[in-house]
Structure formats: C-alpha cells, structure tokens
Design a protein around this motif. Structure first.
Motif, mmCIF file in Angstrom:
data_model
loop_
_atom_site.group_PDB
_atom_site.id
_atom_site.type_symbol
_atom_site.label_atom_id
_atom_site.label_comp_id
_atom_site.label_asym_id
_atom_site.label_seq_id
_atom_site.Cartn_x
_atom_site.Cartn_y
_atom_site.Cartn_z
ATOM 1 N N GLY A 40 0.833 -1.192 0.000
ATOM 2 C CA GLY A 40 0.000 0.000 0.000
ATOM 3 C C GLY A 40 0.866 1.240 0.000
ATOM 4 N N LEU A 41 0.467 2.246 -0.765
ATOM 5 C CA LEU A 41 1.179 3.524 -0.839
ATOM 6 C C LEU A 41 0.165 4.647 -0.685
ATOM 7 C CD1 LEU A 41 3.328 2.734 -4.016
ATOM 8 C CD2 LEU A 41 4.166 2.731 -1.651
ATOM 9 N N LEU A 42 0.495 5.667 0.113
ATOM 10 C CA LEU A 42 -0.428 6.787 0.266
ATOM 11 C C LEU A 42 0.300 8.054 0.680
ATOM 12 C CD1 LEU A 42 -0.920 7.406 3.559
ATOM 13 C CD2 LEU A 42 -2.274 5.319 3.385
ATOM 14 N N PHE A 43 -0.348 9.192 0.409
ATOM 15 C CA PHE A 43 0.071 10.488 0.923
ATOM 16 C C PHE A 43 -0.929 10.849 2.017
ATOM 17 C CE2 PHE A 43 2.617 12.703 -2.721
ATOM 18 C CZ PHE A 43 3.459 11.615 -2.794
ATOM 19 N N ALA A 44 -0.462 11.004 3.246
ATOM 20 C CA ALA A 44 -1.337 11.270 4.380
ATOM 21 C C ALA A 44 -1.325 12.748 4.744
ATOM 22 C CB ALA A 44 -0.885 10.445 5.589
ATOM 23 N N SER A 45 -2.512 13.288 4.971
ATOM 24 C CA SER A 45 -2.612 14.631 5.529
ATOM 25 C C SER A 45 -2.279 14.564 7.013
ATOM 26 C CB SER A 45 -4.031 15.180 5.343
ATOM 27 O OG SER A 45 -4.940 14.412 6.123
ATOM 28 N N ASP A 46 -2.076 15.727 7.638
ATOM 29 C CA ASP A 46 -1.828 15.742 9.073
ATOM 30 C C ASP A 46 -2.997 15.125 9.837
ATOM 31 O OD1 ASP A 46 0.708 16.709 9.134
ATOM 32 O OD2 ASP A 46 0.224 18.694 9.914
ATOM 33 N N ASP A 47 -4.218 15.353 9.344
ATOM 34 C CA ASP A 47 -5.399 14.810 10.020
ATOM 35 C C ASP A 47 -5.417 13.286 9.981
ATOM 36 O OD1 ASP A 47 -6.331 17.306 10.686
ATOM 37 O OD2 ASP A 47 -7.702 17.463 8.979
ATOM 38 N N GLY A 48 -4.935 12.705 8.893
ATOM 39 C CA GLY A 48 -4.983 11.256 8.759
ATOM 40 C C GLY A 48 -3.757 10.533 9.274
ATOM 41 N N LEU A 49 -2.708 11.289 9.586
ATOM 42 C CA LEU A 49 -1.422 10.675 9.926
ATOM 43 C C LEU A 49 -1.532 9.735 11.130
ATOM 44 C CD1 LEU A 49 1.531 10.548 9.093
ATOM 45 C CD2 LEU A 49 1.961 12.545 10.543
ATOM 46 N N HIS A 50 -2.255 10.154 12.174
ATOM 47 C CA HIS A 50 -2.346 9.314 13.373
ATOM 48 C C HIS A 50 -3.059 8.004 13.092
ATOM 49 C CE1 HIS A 50 -6.288 11.250 13.359
ATOM 50 N NE2 HIS A 50 -6.707 10.294 14.158
ATOM 51 N N LEU A 51 -4.059 8.040 12.181
ATOM 52 C CA LEU A 51 -4.775 6.811 11.817
ATOM 53 C C LEU A 51 -3.825 5.822 11.162
ATOM 54 C CD1 LEU A 51 -7.255 5.020 11.130
ATOM 55 C CD2 LEU A 51 -7.554 6.432 9.073
ATOM 56 N N TYR A 52 -3.070 6.288 10.176
ATOM 57 C CA TYR A 52 -2.203 5.370 9.437
ATOM 58 C C TYR A 52 -1.054 4.861 10.301
ATOM 59 C CZ TYR A 52 -4.971 7.331 5.696
ATOM 60 O OH TYR A 52 -6.032 7.736 4.932
ATOM 61 N N ARG A 53 -0.523 5.700 11.170
ATOM 62 C CA ARG A 53 0.510 5.220 12.092
ATOM 63 C C ARG A 53 -0.046 4.114 12.978
ATOM 64 N NH1 ARG A 53 2.907 11.123 13.938
ATOM 65 N NH2 ARG A 53 4.601 11.270 12.405
ATOM 66 N N ARG A 54 -1.251 4.305 13.463
ATOM 67 C CA ARG A 54 -1.868 3.306 14.337
ATOM 68 C C ARG A 54 -2.084 1.984 13.611
ATOM 69 N NH1 ARG A 54 -5.883 6.252 15.770
ATOM 70 N NH2 ARG A 54 -7.540 5.294 14.548
#
Length: 203
Positions: free
Chosen positions: A174-188
């Motif tokens: 999977g590859l994505l560009f994360a916004s600051d709002d979504g960053l915590h979700l993807y890290r988790r």
C-alpha cells in the motif's frame, strides 16, 4: 524513492480518473478543477527550482523529500503558497489490521475501476474510501468519515476492508500520501513513513 513516487502517482491517477504524463524529474496530472489546474509531482528534487518557473496560476507542485526545510524555502522564495504538509507512507497489506465495524454499522463493497468501501448507519453513509489497484500496488484515496460518526474507529474499518479487497486482487504493498489529520490513523494501523511531502501552489 523515485520509483515509489511513480507507483503512488499511477494509483492516484487511476483512483481519481485522471491522466498522467511523465516529464524529466516529475509527473504531471491534469486535474482541471477550481483552484487546481495541474499538479506536478516531483521525482527528482534537482528539478524543483526549474519547475517553480513553470508553475502557473492554480498549478500545484508536490515534492516528496527527505529535506523538507530546503524545499520549503525554495518554494517560498519562488513566490508559491505552501499548503499543509503531508507524509508519504507505505505498508505491506497482507497483515493489515481489519477491525470489525461497531454495532449498527454495515459494510458495502463496490467494484468498478476501483474498489469502493462504504460504511452505512441506518442506511445512511457514515464513512467511505477508495482503493486503486495497479499491479502489486494499492493506493487508498478519499478516506473520510462524516463528522457525526468520528472517533468510533470507522476509518480503521474502511482501511481494513480496502486492504483485504486489494490483497484478494493480488496486491502486496500500500502507498499513500497522508494529511496531518490522517497521519495518526495510518501510524496506528502500522503504516511507515517514507518521506515528508511539501505541497505548494501558485495563487
């Protein structure tokens, strides 16, 4: 990182139904939307200065980089308006977390050109997302939750279903560009950071 950026760009173009073309050190996507005419995604940072001169009104310049401060200065010096930072991320999808939806929510999967997942609550949309599959890569797009349904883990559910569907199609990464709002979700969810992403536009 160059090849990863190109692979992400191919997925984004497919997810949004856009056409990409490759230039020397960059990829160009013609968006043709209000305030966003063309977006050039840089694959070679040495081209940044030259690209700023080509960046016209409502053109965007997106630079994945491991030297965000230097890129930020170059874009600002060229008179571009820098937007909120993003983060380039990737993850192996085979073991992606896939939590079950909370009680009262149902999952709908639709497949056409891309994989679409929607979570419904009493028949009304609560959260959704897309996944474009290109070869062994999968690129999530437009992952969103309605304000009244946030903080219930719905983003994780959407991402989990998308990952499972993509793996069923033979993807591995999977590859994505994360916004600051979504960053915590993807890290988790176990996504790892590849690079910072500096985004700017010519107003």
């Amino acid at each position: 990182m160059k090849e990863l950026v190109k692979r992400w760009c191919a997925g984004w173009a497919k997810a949004d139904g856009l056409v990409e073309r490759e230039g020397p050190g960059w990829l160009e996507i013609r968006v043709d939307r209000p305030g966003r005419r063309v977006e050039r995604v840089v694959t070679d940072e040495s081209t940044v200065t030259g690209l700023t001169a080509l960046t016209g009104q409502d053109d965007w310049l997106t630079v994945p980089t491991n030297s965000p401060e230097a890129v930020l200065k170059a874009l600002q010096d060229a008179g571009l308006t820098v937007r909120a930072p993003e983060t380039f991320m990737r993850r192996a999808l085979a073991d992606h977390p896939a939590p079950q939806p909370p009680d009262g929510y149902s999952v709908v999967v639709k497949r056409e050109n891309v994989i679409e997942v929607r979570l419904l609550h009493n028949g009304a949309p609560a959260a959704s997302g897309l996944m474009a599959v290109v070869g062994e890569d999968a690129v999530p797009h437009r992952i969103q939750t309605s304000p009244e349904h946030r903080r219930r883990g719905l983003g994780s559910v959407v991402m989990g279903v998308l990952a499972q569907e993509a793996v069923a199609d033979g993807t591995t990464t999977g590859l994505l560009f994360a916004s600051d709002d979504g960053l915590h979700l993807y890290r988790r969810l176990g996504w790892e950071e590849v690079a910072d992403v500096v985004v700017a536009r010519r107003d």
